[in-house]
Design a protein around this motif. Structure first.
Motif, PDB file in Angstrom:
ATOM      1  N   UNK A   1     -83.295 -55.073  19.577  1.00 42.56           N
ATOM      2  CA  UNK A   1     -82.143 -55.445  20.671  1.00 42.56           C
ATOM      3  C   UNK A   1     -81.249 -54.161  20.735  1.00 42.56           C
ATOM      4  N   UNK A   2     -80.983 -53.633  21.966  1.00 43.48           N
ATOM      5  CA  UNK A   2     -79.990 -52.712  22.130  1.00 43.48           C
ATOM      6  C   UNK A   2     -78.845 -53.365  22.653  1.00 43.48           C
ATOM      7  N   UNK A   3     -77.650 -52.680  22.051  1.00 39.25           N
ATOM      8  CA  UNK A   3     -76.359 -53.195  22.664  1.00 39.25           C
ATOM      9  C   UNK A   3     -75.619 -52.024  23.496  1.00 39.25           C
ATOM     10  N   UNK A   4     -74.859 -52.648  24.478  1.00 33.71           N
ATOM     11  CA  UNK A   4     -73.867 -51.580  25.299  1.00 33.71           C
ATOM     12  C   UNK A   4     -72.557 -52.353  25.160  1.00 33.71           C
ATOM     13  N   UNK A   5     -71.725 -51.509  24.953  1.00 33.37           N
ATOM     14  CA  UNK A   5     -70.425 -51.742  24.778  1.00 33.37           C
ATOM     15  C   UNK A   5     -69.266 -50.643  25.453  1.00 33.37           C
ATOM     16  N   UNK A   6     -68.814 -50.938  26.546  1.00 34.28           N
ATOM     17  CA  UNK A   6     -68.037 -49.794  27.261  1.00 34.28           C
ATOM     18  C   UNK A   6     -66.865 -50.178  27.582  1.00 34.28           C
ATOM     19  N   UNK A   7     -65.709 -49.737  27.378  1.00 40.32           N
ATOM     20  CA  UNK A   7     -64.310 -49.942  27.779  1.00 40.32           C
ATOM     21  C   UNK A   7     -63.816 -48.839  28.761  1.00 40.32           C
ATOM     22  N   UNK A   8     -62.900 -49.443  29.455  1.00 42.24           N
ATOM     23  CA  UNK A   8     -61.938 -48.393  30.524  1.00 42.24           C
ATOM     24  C   UNK A   8     -60.678 -49.024  30.765  1.00 42.24           C
ATOM     25  N   UNK A  24     -68.608 -55.064  40.973  1.00 40.58           N
ATOM     26  CA  UNK A  24     -69.480 -54.125  39.994  1.00 40.58           C
ATOM     27  C   UNK A  24     -70.674 -55.302  39.767  1.00 40.58           C
ATOM     28  N   UNK A  25     -70.278 -56.681  39.454  1.00 40.38           N
ATOM     29  CA  UNK A  25     -71.380 -57.695  39.015  1.00 40.38           C
ATOM     30  C   UNK A  25     -72.361 -57.700  40.289  1.00 40.38           C
ATOM     31  N   UNK A  26     -71.883 -57.681  41.530  1.00 40.08           N
ATOM     32  CA  UNK A  26     -72.738 -57.727  42.925  1.00 40.08           C
ATOM     33  C   UNK A  26     -73.712 -56.649  42.775  1.00 40.08           C
ATOM     34  N   UNK A  27     -73.291 -55.660  42.314  1.00 45.02           N
ATOM     35  CA  UNK A  27     -74.162 -54.179  42.317  1.00 45.02           C
ATOM     36  C   UNK A  27     -75.386 -54.567  41.327  1.00 45.02           C
ATOM     37  N   UNK A  61     -60.583 -52.815  30.956  1.00 42.84           N
ATOM     38  CA  UNK A  61     -61.831 -53.663  31.273  1.00 42.84           C
ATOM     39  C   UNK A  61     -62.819 -53.444  30.142  1.00 42.84           C
ATOM     40  N   UNK A  62     -63.575 -54.271  29.703  1.00 41.53           N
ATOM     41  CA  UNK A  62     -64.813 -54.024  28.582  1.00 41.53           C
ATOM     42  C   UNK A  62     -66.016 -54.613  29.327  1.00 41.53           C
ATOM     43  N   UNK A  81     -75.342 -46.550  34.789  1.00 41.58           N
ATOM     44  CA  UNK A  81     -74.889 -47.100  36.169  1.00 41.58           C
ATOM     45  C   UNK A  81     -73.703 -48.146  35.798  1.00 41.58           C
ATOM     46  N   UNK A  82     -73.504 -48.584  34.766  1.00 41.36           N
ATOM     47  CA  UNK A  82     -72.274 -49.189  34.598  1.00 41.36           C
ATOM     48  C   UNK A  82     -71.096 -48.373  34.467  1.00 41.36           C
ATOM     49  N   UNK A  83     -71.281 -47.168  33.728  1.00 42.19           N
ATOM     50  CA  UNK A  83     -70.156 -46.201  33.558  1.00 42.19           C
ATOM     51  C   UNK A  83     -69.639 -45.642  35.104  1.00 42.19           C
ATOM     52  N   UNK A  84     -70.875 -45.247  35.871  1.00 43.24           N
ATOM     53  CA  UNK A  84     -70.477 -44.924  37.266  1.00 43.24           C
ATOM     54  C   UNK A  84     -69.650 -45.742  37.990  1.00 43.24           C
ATOM     55  N   UNK A  85     -70.120 -47.048  37.996  1.00 36.87           N
ATOM     56  CA  UNK A  85     -69.571 -48.261  38.591  1.00 36.87           C
ATOM     57  C   UNK A  85     -67.949 -48.503  38.325  1.00 36.87           C
TER      58      UNK A  85
END
Length: 91
Positions: A1-8, A24-27, A61-62, A81-85
């Motif tokens: 499994x791959x994991x994604x963890x992005x914070x801003x 973001x969720x709608x996109x 936001x995480x 895609x997540x980072x761009x949004x």
């Protein structure tokens, strides 16, 4: 499994930040077919092969997600895609 963890970091009021997360969720739903629901300050999202959440804190936001085997090869595209949004809406 791959994991994604992005914070801003963000400087939005709580209601504004929540509205942005909804966008973001709608996109994500349009592009990847996810469904979502709020649980407190975390918007949980899922579909076959992926589950995760977008958590709002007063200045942060995480996004965390776990990708199943079929979506793991798409991790880079999904992260991008997540980072761009996040950059678009929280910059």
């Amino acid at each position: 499994m791959a994991r994604i963890d992005i914070q801003r970091d963000h400087h939005l009021e709580a209601a504004q930040a929540r509205a942005v997360v909804d966008k973001v969720a709608a996109r994500l739903g349009e592009k990847f077919g996810t469904t979502s629901r709020w649980e407190g300050d975390t918007l949980r999202f899922e579909r076959s092969g992926v589950k995760g959440g977008i958590t709002l804190e007063p200045a942060l936001v995480r996004v965390q997600a776990e990708l199943g085997m079929l979506l793991s090869p798409m991790k880079g595209m999904i992260e991008q895609e997540i980072r761009q949004k996040l950059d678009q809406y929280f910059a």
